[in-house]
Write an enzyme that holds these catalytic residues in place. Sequence first.
Site, mmCIF file in Angstrom:
data_model
loop_
_atom_site.group_PDB
_atom_site.id
_atom_site.type_symbol
_atom_site.label_atom_id
_atom_site.label_comp_id
_atom_site.label_asym_id
_atom_site.label_seq_id
_atom_site.Cartn_x
_atom_site.Cartn_y
_atom_site.Cartn_z
ATOM 1 N N GLU A 95 51.825 -5.728 29.351
ATOM 2 C CA GLU A 95 51.330 -4.443 29.993
ATOM 3 C C GLU A 95 50.334 -4.000 29.578
ATOM 4 O OE1 GLU A 95 53.734 -0.694 31.794
ATOM 5 O OE2 GLU A 95 53.861 -1.300 29.649
ATOM 6 N N HIS A 119 67.521 -24.935 19.430
ATOM 7 C CA HIS A 119 69.165 -25.145 20.269
ATOM 8 C C HIS A 119 69.145 -25.423 21.512
ATOM 9 C CE1 HIS A 119 71.231 -26.454 16.672
ATOM 10 N NE2 HIS A 119 70.834 -25.729 16.189
ATOM 11 N N LYS A 175 55.185 0.519 42.276
ATOM 12 C CA LYS A 175 56.290 1.958 42.632
ATOM 13 C C LYS A 175 55.881 1.817 43.211
ATOM 14 C CE LYS A 175 56.531 3.420 37.853
ATOM 15 N NZ LYS A 175 55.799 4.512 36.423
#
EC number: 5.3.1.9
Length: 545
Positions: free
Chosen positions: A351, A382, A510
């Site tokens: 960000e 793994h 937004k």
Amino acid sequence: MTLLTQSSTWQALSAHTQNLPHMRELFATDAARFKNMSLSACGLFLDYSKNRATAETLELLFSLAKDSQLEAKIKAMFAGEIINTTEKRAVLHTALRSKASQSIIAEGQDIVLEVQQTLSKMQEFVETVTSGQWKGYTGKAITDIVSIGIGGSFLGPKVVSQALRPYWNQGLNCHFVANVDGTSISEKLKLLDSETTLFIMSSKSFGTQETLTNTLTAKAWFLAKGGLQSDVAKHFVAVTSNVTKATEFGIDANNIFPMWDWVGGRYSLWSAIGLPIALLVGMDNFRALLNGAHQMDEHFASAPLAENMPVIMGLLSLWYGNFFNAQSHVVLTYDHYLRGLPAYFQQLDMESNGKSVTLDGTDVDYSTGPVIWGGEGTNGQHAYHQLIHQGTALIPADFIMPLQSHNPIGVHHDQLASNCFGQTQALMQGRTFEEALAELANSSLTDEEKQLIAKHKVMPGNKPSNTLLMNKLTPETLGALIALYEHRTFVQGAIWDINSFDQWGVELGKNLGNDVLARISAEQDSSALDASSNGLINLYRQGAI
């Protein structure tokens, strides 16, 4: 070309990439490499010897930092200058963990005084709740905290609380809600008793869509369970700048904690946003967290570049991104309590430095923020470690581990440490074709099969990593660790000449989300949108594919 890529130092670094020996050779020819390429600061130890770097590399990187006026930019941040130029704001999250005796002026006021007053208010509140003096609407003490926020006001408190689990107060639990998906809060509420639950709503505006929606849902649940509007003040507190909206909601003005414009969300856990942390671990431990970060602040502000931990880490990450085309950086925490840190550092770095223009608006001609990802060891060994070892992309890695465990059971920690150190060795060293062939010498395979399998077992090595150690995970060492990554992020942004403290991409998302919401609810016609968005909205309205 930008001034940065035109510089002689940048050109020298580019040429220097062609002359670097394999790390195997660097270790073989320099017995003091580990000693010379490691340092301690603020309770942390950094081994950066397993990097594609020589003394010449580091000198060139330090020269690049000087060319970019890094030291002056560091001073400007700590002095409260307006370095967030697009929003005309100072950047002073460091003031949140400063000493009470310091004085830092921002917007004409001594903000250290405000910070100390807020800490005192937090302390009083924390003691009231944890002592059982704070009672719910039926006279019962609080047993559960629900922290409602989004972004930094969610991730910071959650990750730190998770990391400090050994320090939690007995009898108090905390739940974190962020996503606007109703399932998130619904599943939390199923576990709770309205009589003993306290909600903390964290939103600067008291209007952030996700946070407000979740808070209204929590309030509706509380009222449906038997609470009255007049009881809301006993079960809801807020961290916000909008006192009016908070009091209209039903929150007592005395239980509203401040937020400031000079603190960005992803740097806010040190403020009253950290109230859930303080409730869980107590104010003494919260202050220790702040103190650890403050120690790293002082180190960052005063240590020479060549002895400065955030500077070295920031420069090495930039080195790989800009000169080796590394598009991602992996954070591997060898401690279960630190399993949330990769996501926290992901938000912090991506960000902050996910930008494509310089401060004066010029398009950059170099890579900026990499993709930050990771997980906890040994699980990753793994799974995705395979890609780091033998994949075609260069992925620098940070390994983080405490030397001592909070849960020293049998050989668990010895095995954890051996895996951590073994991975860094394997990444650096690799395996040659001759070594792979020798391992197969006594197998029943034919010579032709051995030749083929050996090719598959070759690992090039020369994969860079840092190893960060601490004696034990404590509030203080955690504070120093998080501040280290904050400043590492700053270093890169300063050299790239970008604004690491705005987030216009987040703001656009937004705004468009609110616009689409209006069209979904049929308040606005969606046909004016592009065909894809319009089609998706129509499918959603239909409720079926």
